[in-house]
Design an enzyme around this catalytic site. Structure first.
Site, PDB file in Angstrom:
ATOM      1  N   ASP A 341       0.822 -12.241   5.778  1.00 20.86           N
ATOM      2  CA  ASP A 341       0.620 -10.702   5.818  1.00 20.86           C
ATOM      3  C   ASP A 341      -0.399 -10.341   4.596  1.00 20.86           C
ATOM      4  O   ASP A 341      -0.236 -11.375   3.659  1.00 20.86           O
ATOM      5  CB  ASP A 341       1.926  -9.935   5.514  1.00 20.86           C
ATOM      6  CG  ASP A 341       1.841  -8.654   5.192  1.00 20.86           C
ATOM      7  OD1 ASP A 341       1.108  -7.850   5.750  1.00 20.86           O
ATOM      8  OD2 ASP A 341       2.446  -8.101   4.187  1.00 20.86           O
TER       9      ASP A 341
HETATM   10  P1  ADP Z   1      -0.165  -5.109   6.018  1.00 22.43           P
HETATM   11  O1  ADP Z   1      -0.020  -5.730   7.405  1.00 22.43           O
HETATM   12  O2  ADP Z   1      -1.568  -5.621   5.330  1.00 22.43           O
HETATM   13  O3  ADP Z   1       1.230  -5.490   5.156  1.00 22.43           O
HETATM   14  P2  ADP Z   1       0.762  -2.555   6.735  1.00 22.43           P
HETATM   15  O4  ADP Z   1       0.941  -2.717   8.259  1.00 22.43           O
HETATM   16  O5  ADP Z   1       1.942  -2.345   6.151  1.00 22.43           O
HETATM   17  O6  ADP Z   1      -0.048  -3.565   5.796  1.00 22.43           O
HETATM   18  O7  ADP Z   1       0.005  -1.219   6.759  1.00 22.43           O
HETATM   19  C1  ADP Z   1      -1.412  -1.081   7.629  1.00 22.43           C
HETATM   20  C2  ADP Z   1      -2.009   0.015   7.602  1.00 22.43           C
HETATM   21  O8  ADP Z   1      -1.181   1.353   7.669  1.00 22.43           O
HETATM   22  C3  ADP Z   1      -2.337   0.406   5.912  1.00 22.43           C
HETATM   23  O9  ADP Z   1      -3.446  -0.203   5.216  1.00 22.43           O
HETATM   24  C4  ADP Z   1      -2.287   2.128   5.961  1.00 22.43           C
HETATM   25  O10 ADP Z   1      -3.897   2.467   6.317  1.00 22.43           O
HETATM   26  C5  ADP Z   1      -1.589   2.267   7.127  1.00 22.43           C
HETATM   27  N1  ADP Z   1      -0.264   2.822   6.367  1.00 22.43           N
HETATM   28  C6  ADP Z   1       0.880   2.254   6.751  1.00 22.43           C
HETATM   29  N2  ADP Z   1       2.022   2.933   6.282  1.00 22.43           N
HETATM   30  C7  ADP Z   1       1.407   3.934   5.485  1.00 22.43           C
HETATM   31  C8  ADP Z   1       1.759   5.009   4.680  1.00 22.43           C
HETATM   32  N3  ADP Z   1       3.139   5.172   4.479  1.00 22.43           N
HETATM   33  N4  ADP Z   1       0.983   5.916   4.224  1.00 22.43           N
HETATM   34  C9  ADP Z   1      -0.246   5.700   4.425  1.00 22.43           C
HETATM   35  N5  ADP Z   1      -0.916   4.714   5.177  1.00 22.43           N
HETATM   36  C10 ADP Z   1       0.118   3.733   5.680  1.00 22.43           C
HETATM   37 MG    MG Z   2       2.722  -5.949   3.920  1.00 25.25          MG
END
Ligand code: ADP
Ligand code: MG
Length: 640
Positions: A341
């Site tokens: 991730d």
């Molecule tokens: P990763 O898979 O890289 O860990 P996430 O799936 O947790 O990232 O988040 C993906 C995208 O969703 C983030 O880059 C953001 O744009 C958006 N996102 C997720 N949760 C939030 C939140 N609570 N507030 C703002 N944006 C969010």
């Molecule tokens: Mg993450």
């Protein structure tokens, strides 16, 4: 570590008698009995040489020695036979002892019982020691605490600390139980919990853990968990419980043993009965049958795997890596793919807000809206936004219908207006932010949009930093011929920027939780096990589906840690190398032991059947191979 990783892993079973672990070898009865019988037998041997003793006394002595040396192992073997209807190796040896007695081979019977008892004793002792080596951590926790009662310092037993009480920790002292710092700051050495030797600086509001050392500050800490529930106690319980989760090899060997041992027993009986019926040398074949029983007992095979697993899990625990079941170590030993991730795993997940673009709204209201909603979420982006906006004294709106959509964003209502904060949901969103988000705006940033009733009303850009060890670790993984892919819910631009810096070629972006899951399944068709490392709610499905799911223990959310099979207590990404190497070592040792055991069996069995070696020889070789396999297993817990 946020809150209490170990607590969140919810140990359920109470581990067995804790005091039993502190015994020394000479306090371990099964071993002492056998050794004592052995010493007595040697003495008797010489006494009988010089003193004439009548046969009755001799036999009485033999019987006593057999009972003494076999008491523990025979009891266990019989209990297994009755309770589990299981013919184990112990039953084979009991049969061999009885057989020898029937044939009048008293000294062979004594020899076998003593030697088998000694080997079993050493094995059980080693196993118990390895299993509980992690317990040495408990000794790190001080027994006393300095509480402040009615403004006065008082020393009380640490186990009497109550939740809510405040205790004082001076420089150089160890923290007696988990709590939150209410006064002071200090560098804290958390190596006992996280395996990480660099002290971390902690301030008011930060958690402090039992067994960690305050190196330089004066701290006042408010108790958050009782002594018996503190992090170290939970880690210990969890690690011990994990050893009960059997590896595939172990299950296979046990299943094999259940079929194999009865076959050995029946074969031995046939070796006695048939020559007897045919009228050929009865005693010759009976002796061979007994040697065969000893030679064919698969002790080395059965005992060495649990020792190896216990040693491996204990070692991981001391390194700040929690392994939730023995099975996972072996699986990690043949990892073919590591899926990573991005946010929180490869990056620190501590973002800073670098750009704010209000659209049809003033900046302060935009920030107030974002603050009021994101305050309710645990996502690293949300935490960062709330923390960054707070100093500008935002307005605090009441939020209704708050909803978190993993991998996408959050929703909430202020009055009658519905707000969405997260990544662009569709092409319309992307189009409407296009004129603001040129290449320089994006530049590897995480882009978050704010929508009011479906229309974009603001854009925020956050930057995150890559974990310091990430690049080297990735290179080392590649050198191990492991396929690496980065899976992220973030936008393509941001994903590629980070991937390029890390040297990762396979990048999958814009993923929803179910897309991550599909990718895990896709990689399962390839050679080797699939390991997924993640931290968020959006990773939980993938973590649970991967052959081994690894969660970041500090930044990780409860859901991710619970779905995972392994947790890194210190969030140290480098630990992936440690745990893969350990898995490999455990796997190698298991293989070596299996080969050794099968080899010894295949040599000893024919030698006994052809009468080339007699009972004592069979016994000695058999026990030696057993002890060798067990000591080989212990290696899994030693440093490389
Ligand atoms: P990763 O898979 O890289 O860990 P996430 O799936 O947790 O990232 O988040 C993906 C995208 O969703 C983030 O880059 C953001 O744009 C958006 N996102 C997720 N949760 C939030 C939140 N609570 N507030 C703002 N944006 C969010
Ligand atoms: Mg993450």
């Amino acid at each position: 570590m946020n809150k209490n990783v170990a607590m969140r892993l919810k140990p359920t079973s109470k581990s067995e008698d804790r005091t039993a672990l502190n015994y020394r070898w000479y306090e371990f009865h099964p071993l002492v009995n056998a050794l004592f019988a052995g010493a007595f037998a040697i003495l008797a041997y010489f006494v009988f040489k010089v003193v004439l003793v009548n046969d009755f006394v001799k036999i009485l002595l033999y019987v006593l020695l057999i009972l003494l040396s076999s008491f523990y192992w025979a009891k266990e073997a019989i209990a297994n036979l009755i309770d589990k209807k299981e013919i184990g190796t112990g039953i084979l040896v009991i049969a061999a002892v009885i057989g020898s007695i029937v044939l009048g081979l008293w000294s062979e019977a004594v020899f076998l019982s003593i030697l088998y008892g000694t080997a079993e004793g050493i094995e059980d002792y080693t196993y118990a020691r390895t299993r509980h080596s992690i317990r040495s951590l408990l000794k790190l926790i001080p027994k006393e605490a300095r509480v402040i009662l009615k403004g006065k310092e008082k020393i009380i037993p640490a186990k009497n600390l109550k939740v809510g009480e405040i205790f004082l920790v001076k420089p150089g002292e160890t923290i007696p139980t988990d709590g939150v710092i209410v006064k002071g700051s200090a560098h804290i050495d958390e190596s006992s919990v996280t395996g990480e030797f660099n002290p971390v600086i902690k301030y008011i509001g930060d958690n402090a853990f039992a067994g960690t050392i305050n190196t330089d500050g004066f701290l006042e800490i408010r108790v958050t968990s009782l002594f018996k529930d503190n992090t170290i106690s939970k880690i210990i319980e969890l690690v011990e419980r994990a050893q009960e989760g059997k590896s595939k090899t172990q299950l296979f060997i046990e299943r094999f043993g259940r079929i194999y041992s009865p076959i050995v027993l029946v074969t031995a009986l046939i070796l006695i009965i048939i020559p007897h019926m045919l009228g050929i040398s009865y005693s010759l074949w009976s002796t061979r049958a007994i040697s065969f029983l000893v030679a064919a007992a698969p002790c080395a095979l059965i005992m060495s795997t649990p020792v190896t697993i216990a040693a491996g899990i204990g070692k991981a625990g001391k390194h700040g890596v929690l392994v939730k079941g023995g099975i996972y170590l072996g699986v990690l030993g043949h990892t073919g793919t590591v899926l990573l991730d991005k946010t929180g795993t490869l990056t620190l997940g501590k973002m800073t807000l670098v750009k704010i673009v209000p659209i049809d709204v003033d900046k302060n209201s935009l920030l107030s809206i974002v603050y009021s909603i994101e305050k309710l979420s645990n996502h690293p982006i949300a935490k960062a936004l709330a923390k960054e906006i707070k100093p500008s004294n935002p307005q605090n709106f009441d939020i209704s219908n708050f909803k978190e959509i993993p991998g996408l964003g959050v929703k909430g209502k202020i009055g009658t207006d519905l707000f969405y904060i997260g990544r662009p949901e569709n092409n319309k969103d992307i189009k409407s932010i296009k004129k603001y988000t040129d290449a320089s705006f994006m530049d590897g940033k995480i882009v978050v949009i704010v929508k009011k009733n479906g229309r974009v009303t603001g854009i925020l850009a956050l930057s995150d930093s890559i974990r310091p060890d990430a690049r080297v670790t990735i290179q080392r993984l590649y050198r191990k011929n492991i396929h690496i892919a980065m899976l992220t819910g973030d936008n393509k631009n941001s994903a590629y920027r980070i991937a390029t810096k890390l040297g990762i070629e396979d990048v999958r972006s814009n993923l929803r939780p179910e897309d991550k899951l599909k990718i895990v399944e896709e990689f399962k068709h390839r050679v080797g096990a699939v390991v997924m490392v993640g931290d968020g709610v959006n990773d939980a499905l993938a973590l649970a589906t991967a052959d081994v799911g690894i969660a970041m223990g500090v930044i990780g959310t409860d859901v991710a840690i619970e779905a995972a099979d392994v947790a890194f207590m210190s969030d140290d990404f480098k630990n992936i190398l440690f745990i893969l190497d350990l898995g490999k070592k455990v796997r190698q040792i298991n293989t070596q032991n299996i080969i050794l055991s099968v080899f010894v069996l295949s040599i000893l069995i024919p030698l006994t059947l052809f009468g080339i070696i007699n009972i004592p020889f069979a016994v000695v070789f058999h026990e030696l191979s057993e002890l060798f396999a067990v000591s080989n297993g212990v290696r899994a817990g030693l440093s490389t």
